[in-house]
Enzyme design. Structure first.
Site, PDB file in Angstrom:
ATOM      1  N   CYS A  15      13.369  10.572   7.100  1.00  0.00           N
ATOM      2  CA  CYS A  15      13.331  10.055   8.474  1.00  0.00           C
ATOM      3  C   CYS A  15      14.676  10.232   9.155  1.00  0.00           C
ATOM      4  CB  CYS A  15      12.954   8.591   8.453  1.00  0.00           C
ATOM      5  SG  CYS A  15      13.958   7.652   7.300  1.00  0.00           S
ATOM      6  N   GLU A  37       9.808  15.116  15.952  1.00  0.00           N
ATOM      7  CA  GLU A  37      10.108  15.074  14.524  1.00  0.00           C
ATOM      8  C   GLU A  37       9.230  16.086  13.788  1.00  0.00           C
ATOM      9  OE1 GLU A  37       8.901  11.608  12.204  1.00  0.00           O
ATOM     10  OE2 GLU A  37      10.900  11.576  11.320  1.00  0.00           O
ATOM     11  N   GLY A  50       6.981   4.467   8.255  1.00  0.00           N
ATOM     12  CA  GLY A  50       6.099   5.621   8.446  1.00  0.00           C
ATOM     13  C   GLY A  50       6.316   6.218   9.817  1.00  0.00           C
ATOM     14  N   SER A  51       5.289   6.857  10.331  1.00  0.00           N
ATOM     15  CA  SER A  51       5.447   7.589  11.584  1.00  0.00           C
ATOM     16  C   SER A  51       5.454   6.640  12.787  1.00  0.00           C
ATOM     17  CB  SER A  51       4.299   8.582  11.730  1.00  0.00           C
ATOM     18  OG  SER A  51       3.074   7.884  11.768  1.00  0.00           O
ATOM     19  N   THR A  52       6.035   7.114  13.866  1.00  0.00           N
ATOM     20  CA  THR A  52       6.090   6.325  15.100  1.00  0.00           C
ATOM     21  C   THR A  52       4.680   6.092  15.639  1.00  0.00           C
ATOM     22  OG1 THR A  52       8.315   7.095  15.558  1.00  0.00           O
ATOM     23  CG2 THR A  52       7.052   6.317  17.451  1.00  0.00           C
ATOM     24  N   GLY A  97       3.187   3.357  13.689  1.00  0.00           N
ATOM     25  CA  GLY A  97       3.978   2.162  14.037  1.00  0.00           C
ATOM     26  C   GLY A  97       3.489   1.532  15.331  1.00  0.00           C
ATOM     27  N   LYS A 116       0.836  -1.205   0.000  1.00  0.00           N
ATOM     28  CA  LYS A 116       0.000   0.000   0.000  1.00  0.00           C
ATOM     29  C   LYS A 116       0.869   1.252   0.000  1.00  0.00           C
ATOM     30  CE  LYS A 116      -1.915   2.896   2.823  1.00  0.00           C
ATOM     31  NZ  LYS A 116      -2.011   4.151   2.076  1.00  0.00           N
ATOM     32  N   GLU A 155      10.003   0.673  10.397  1.00  0.00           N
ATOM     33  CA  GLU A 155      10.996   1.737  10.173  1.00  0.00           C
ATOM     34  C   GLU A 155      10.276   3.052  10.435  1.00  0.00           C
ATOM     35  OE1 GLU A 155      14.080   1.087   9.447  1.00  0.00           O
ATOM     36  OE2 GLU A 155      14.044  -0.943   8.637  1.00  0.00           O
TER      37      GLU A 155
END
Ligand code: NAP
Ligand code: MG
Length: 490
Positions: A304, A401, A248-250, A253, A196, A270
């Protein structure tokens, strides 16, 4: 001690009145509408819904993209499972390798078109998509094609076996490259895939679907399902997925980690970063400044591993700051398709809002903001390169971030202080060290908590090097020999 040459102020022509040098759009064949790529064919979404993907440089619509829902995800997973059991599992490693090589060569043949589409859809400068994204994507396919029939050598006496169906979810900052990072090792290790792409940048993944179709990869081995977060969630929660590979983002995640807890799904995550670049007073300062500029302004800071914090040894702070400001003044922000552009468009209105929110927060927290004085286009989403000085460790601009061209600068006196400050974040993805002394590099790299540390350079990528983080930056490694392991039972 700063050498004498470091005290000379660099002279850049801030106006840089260069004639426009736009890359032609004519090579980019973008259809009005794209369907879902399931079982080797493009299929209409069961919801019959489509969303727009726009060019963030001018806010114009590029195409309508199918919105995949749970039923479509299920169709794609069933196709991937059938392809795995009936074809791909039984295909010899040598044959798998040939398909992957073919995809790599076709990416090279269509490199120009892919670079232009990447720039149109995501806003990154054409220099970057042409010189970095597309060639590095092809290189990942070449590299993993080479591993397909050597897995027994990669993991001696461990009988490596494929997992089955991999669900892969990628972000918008390196759309084609992230697809390559995910698909190439999965195919090399004998898995099938449902991928995706991000909502704002689906086009190069769909072009890759066309390439995969032309390469005659057996139907169902790679499926590409476009949509928003809900489409990704449906993939994560599908019971017949063996592995989730997410970049993607934490925040997302963490949601994924919770969703797959207690299942047999293997995962690599990641996630975000807040990397430190550390400049010692014995560093080659001009190179260091260029590395810092590249590290945070490259791809509008949508990286990132962006070097979004800078620590400068006190004795060279003034000169480094001056050099940084001079160099920032020379950067060209604007039309991403122009070959002179250094900083293209911010990927979306939503991301620009996030960045602007942090610019306000930084000032409210008492830090001093400096932005280059360049002109930016009226239409589209743009942000001038920005630095903050007088930053405290606890400031949000030093901890969170931002994912934009914004650098928080602090100083230090000793190595220990630099290590302590650099490690003081929830993230641990990457770092950069600038010094003349090898011993200092070794001391720093052994004590910095980051998955990747560059010395006297920054943002260098190669398919042979593993990449990944510590702490809230995620777990698992992609790239290199390590990147195979996440797709194997060993
Ligand atoms: P994001 O919001 O986490 O989205 C990443 C992907 O996940 C997108 O395809 C997104 O779909 C999808 N998604 C959203 N919600 C989901 C859910 N609940 N379940 C499953 N999938 C879901 O991140 P982003 O804003 O696109 O990307 C920026 C982030 O990626 C930054 O934090 C950056 O540090 C990180 N990043 C990390 C690496 C690395 O290697 N460590 C590399 C690149 C980027 P939609 O696009 O449709 O929302
Ligand atoms: Mg777009």
């Amino acid at each position: 001690m700063a050498s004498k040459k470091n005290t000379i102020k660099l002279q850049f022509n801030s106006s840089r009145n260069l004639a426009p040098a736009p890359e032609s759009k004519s090579v980019a064949k973008i259809a009005d509408k794209y369907d879902l790529f399931i079982n080797g064919k493009f299929e209409k979404p069961s919801s019959k819904k489509y969303f727009n993907t726009i060019n963030p440089a001018n806010e114009e619509k590029l195409s309508s993209i199918a919105e995949g829902n749970g039923a479509d995800v299920n169709k794609a997973v069933v196709a991937a499972r059938n392809a795995y059991e009936k074809i791909w599992k039984k295909t010899s490693a040598k044959e798998r390798s040939k398909y992957i090589y073919r995809i790599a060569r076709m990416i090279q043949e269509r490199a120009r078109e892919l670079a232009v589409i990447e720039t149109l859809d995501g806003g990154k400068s054409i220099r970057e998509s042409r010189d970095f994204d597309v060639p590095t994507a092809a290189n990942h396919f070449f590299y993993y094609a080479g591993w397909a029939d050597k897995l027994e050598y990669a993991f001696p006496n461990r009988k490596p076996q494929s997992l089955g169906v991999a669900g892969q979810i990628i972000p918008w900052n390196f759309p084609l490259l992230m697809a390559a990072w995910k698909i190439a090792p999965a195919l090399a290790t004998g898995n099938t895939v449902v991928l995706k792409p991000a909502e704002t940048t689906p086009l190069t993944a769909l072009k890759l679907a066309e390439i995969i179709q032309e390469a005659d990869l057996p139907p169902g081995v790679v499926n590409i399902i476009t949509g928003a977060g809900a489409t990704g969630a449906a993939l994560v929660n599908h019971p017949d997925i063996n592995k989730i590979a997410f970049t993607g983002s934490t925040d997302v995640g963490k949601i994924i980690q919770k969703a797959i807890a207690g299942t047999n799904k293997k995962a690599t995550l990641e996630l975000g970063g807040k990397a430190a670049n550390i400049i010692f007073d014995d560093a080659p300062l001009d190179q260091a400044v260029e590395g810092v500029i590249n590290g945070i302004f490259f791809n509008q800071g949508h990286v990132c591993c962006a070097g979004s914090r800078l620590f400068v040894q006190e004795s060279v702070y003034k000169i480094v700051l001056q050099k940084l400001k001079d160099r920032m003044e020379s950067l060209i922000v604007g039309d991403p398709l122009d070959k002179n552009t250094d900083i293209g468009a911010i990927n979306s209105k939503q991301q620009l809002d996030v960045i602007q929110k942090y610019l306000k927060i930084g000032q409210q927290e008492g830090a001093d903001m400096f932005q280059s004085s360049c002109n930016i286009p009226k239409k589209g989403f743009y942000c001038r390169p920005t630095i903050f000085t007088n930053v405290a460790q606890s400031n949000r601009i030093a901890q969170e971030e931002i994912f934009g061209p914004v650098l928080a600068i602090q100083t230090f006196r000793t190595e220990d202080e630099a290590i302590e400050k650099a490690n003081n974040t929830p993230f641990g993805l990457s770092a950069g060290v600038w010094t003349d002394k090898g011993s200092k590099i070794f001391n720093m790299t052994s004590k910095l908590r980051a998955g990747v540390i560059w010395a006297n350079t920054y943002n260098k990528f190669d398919p042979t090097s593993p990449f990944g983080g510590y702490k809230e930056s995620g777990f698992g490694r992609e790239g290199g020999l390590h990147g195979l392991e996440g797709y194997l039972k060993v």
